[in-house]
Design an enzyme around this catalytic site. Structure first.
Site, short mmCIF file in Angstrom:
data_model
loop_
_atom_site.label_atom_id
_atom_site.label_comp_id
_atom_site.label_asym_id
_atom_site.label_seq_id
_atom_site.Cartn_x
_atom_site.Cartn_y
_atom_site.Cartn_z
CG HIS A 23 32.24 15.10 -32.48
ND1 HIS A 23 31.87 14.64 -33.72
CD2 HIS A 23 31.65 16.32 -32.35
CE1 HIS A 23 31.10 15.53 -34.31
NE2 HIS A 23 30.95 16.57 -33.50
NE ARG B 28 34.26 16.25 -37.45
CZ ARG B 28 34.32 16.80 -36.23
NH1 ARG B 28 33.41 17.64 -35.83
NH2 ARG B 28 35.32 16.54 -35.41
CE1 TYR C 156 25.87 18.09 -32.67
CE2 TYR C 156 26.17 17.30 -34.91
CZ TYR C 156 26.68 17.57 -33.66
OH TYR C 156 28.00 17.33 -33.39
CG HIS D 17 30.33 19.85 -30.13
ND1 HIS D 17 31.15 20.53 -31.01
CD2 HIS D 17 29.58 19.03 -30.90
CE1 HIS D 17 30.90 20.14 -32.24
NE2 HIS D 17 29.94 19.23 -32.22
CE1 TYR E 210 28.48 16.02 -38.52
CE2 TYR E 210 28.20 14.87 -36.43
CZ TYR E 210 28.62 15.98 -37.14
OH TYR E 210 29.18 17.04 -36.48
#
Lengths: 231, 189
Positions: free
Chosen positions: A158, A155, A107, A160, A146
């Site tokens: 995905h 995770r 991110y 959000h 990740y």
């Protein structure tokens, strides 16, 4: 922003099987953040039945592949869907905000300290406002999975999603997953929703017909908010 | 066709770039630099803490309220945002600038005391918590149907902000305890 006509929908008792509980020990950070006292039932008033409605966003804000000088790295995808109420009617004028990791699962955020590369051509955030049919769309790249810090699990890929408006009651923040991802089975956040059918509603449908031929793969993800139509 | 609703998932820690824009925490103007809304400008600040009393950083605090005359959205002041967002810092603290909301109608002939609806989203919260901030020294609080329905006075008092000054603008503190002693009253919508 505009006020919504509160007479258009009503909100019967919620389907609580759709949501995870506050406390889900496999997701460790819920342990100290889950309220101990059951939430107090609140009969909806004008405060809860109203909310912001948004004017159409600026063109291009939903294209995450055009945020740098050149294209970001990753498998190009188009994600489309509709924001609907529980009777299948469109929620028009809802703000849909989407954010995600890059193709390496990193991110653009100071607190993402993992040793994976940033992509100079990818910010990873977009927005749009639903049209009269409740439709939204994003052009982006498939995010990478990740590892969760200090944990054994990863995770799954995905996106959000945040949907705001037109009432406080209907406000939702969720995540969209990809079909067939082997990491779903060990993801404490995905698995926090006990009801399997409810959980699987968070998985997008692979819909190659929604992509651009020879350019991007398509996925369909409808978002159903609380609310039913008044007769 | 009936559709089952989409479930909630945590906002996670990395939402800032997507959800926060300039002046989102200032409800007193609809657009940055635009005309100011009618009413008394106030500040609300507070700290979000967990069951250990530790501060919760990176929590999204979302506010929705009536304008100074008690009207929501386009029925009200065109210069008032009504909706705002703030994020807690490393000390778990958030801050909002707004105007004192007017009283709004409740069920039947009742009136609700001035209040702000707050929804909190954060890492470790699989779904939001929702509460209301009321104001001290408001005579209407005793008649407010939502406050009155909470029989335990110590629970009810978690919904009343504290006055921090008598100056201008008036400042209020509204702390939010997610769990344990002093736990904030959260609502099931």
């Amino acid at each position: 922003m505009a006020n919504h006509d509160t007479g258009e929908r009503y909100f019967p008792a919620d389907d609580e099987t759709a949501d995870p509980p506050y406390l889900h020990a496999d997701y460790g950070s819920t342990v100290k953040k889950s309220p101990a006292r059951p939430p107090i039932p609140l009969e909806h008033t004008i405060t809860e039945l109203t909310g912001p409605v948004f004017e159409a966003g600026q063109a291009g804000e939903n294209d995450l592949t055009q945020q740098g000088g050149s294209l970001p790295i990753g498998e190009r995808i188009d994600v489309r869907g509709r924001v609907l109420d529980e009777d299948g009617n469109p929620y028009a004028g809802a703000l849909v905000e989407m954010w995600q990791a890059n193709a390496a699962g990193k991110y653009r955020h100071l607190n993402d300290g993992r040793d994976a590369p940033l992509d100079p051509n990818f910010i990873g955030a977009g927005r749009c406002v639903t049209d009269a049919d409740g439709a939204y769309s994003f052009k982006t790249i498939r995010p990478g999975a990740y590892p969760v810090p200090d944990s054994e699990w990863w995770r799954p890929a995905h996106l959000h999603f945040s949907v705001t408006g037109p009432s406080v009651v209907a406000r939702l923040i969720t995540q969209m997953y990809f079909p067939g991802d082997p990491l779903l089975g060990a993801d404490a956040i995905y698995k926090s929703i006990a009801d399997q059918e409810a959980r699987e509603r968070l998985i997008a449908r692979f819909a190659p017909e929604l992509g651009e031929r020879g350019r991007s793969l398509g996925y369909e993800f409808d978002i159903v908010l609380r609310g039913r139509a008044r007769d | 066709m009936t559709r089952k609703r989409t479930g909630s998932q945590t906002i996670g820690p990395f939402f800032n770039v997507a959800l926060l824009r300039e002046d989102d925490s200032d409800l007193t103007r609809r657009t940055p630099g635009g005309p100011q809304a009618e009413g008394e400008v106030i500040e609300i600040r507070g700290r979000v803490t967990d069951g250990d009393g530790a501060p919760c950083p990176s929590v999204l605090v979302e506010a929705w309220q009536a304008d100074a005359a008690g009207h929501h959205g386009t029925e009200g002041d065109p210069n008032f945002a009504g909706f705002g967002r703030a994020v807690t810092d490393n000390d778990g603290c958030y801050q909002l600038a707004t105007v004192m909301p007017g009283p709004v109608p409740g069920k039947g002939n009742s009136w609700q005391a001035p209040h702000i609806s707050l929804s909190l989203f954060g890492s470790g919260l699989l779904k939001r918590v929702t509460t209301r901030a009321y104001f001290p020294d408001q005579d209407m609080n005793t008649e407010d149907p939502v406050l009155s329905a909470i029989s335990d006075g110590s629970v009810r008092s978690t919904l009343i902000a504290k006055s921090l000054n008598s100056g201008n603008p008036r400042k209020f503190e509204f702390n939010i305890v997610l769990q344990g002693p002093g736990e904030t009253a959260f609502f099931d919508l």
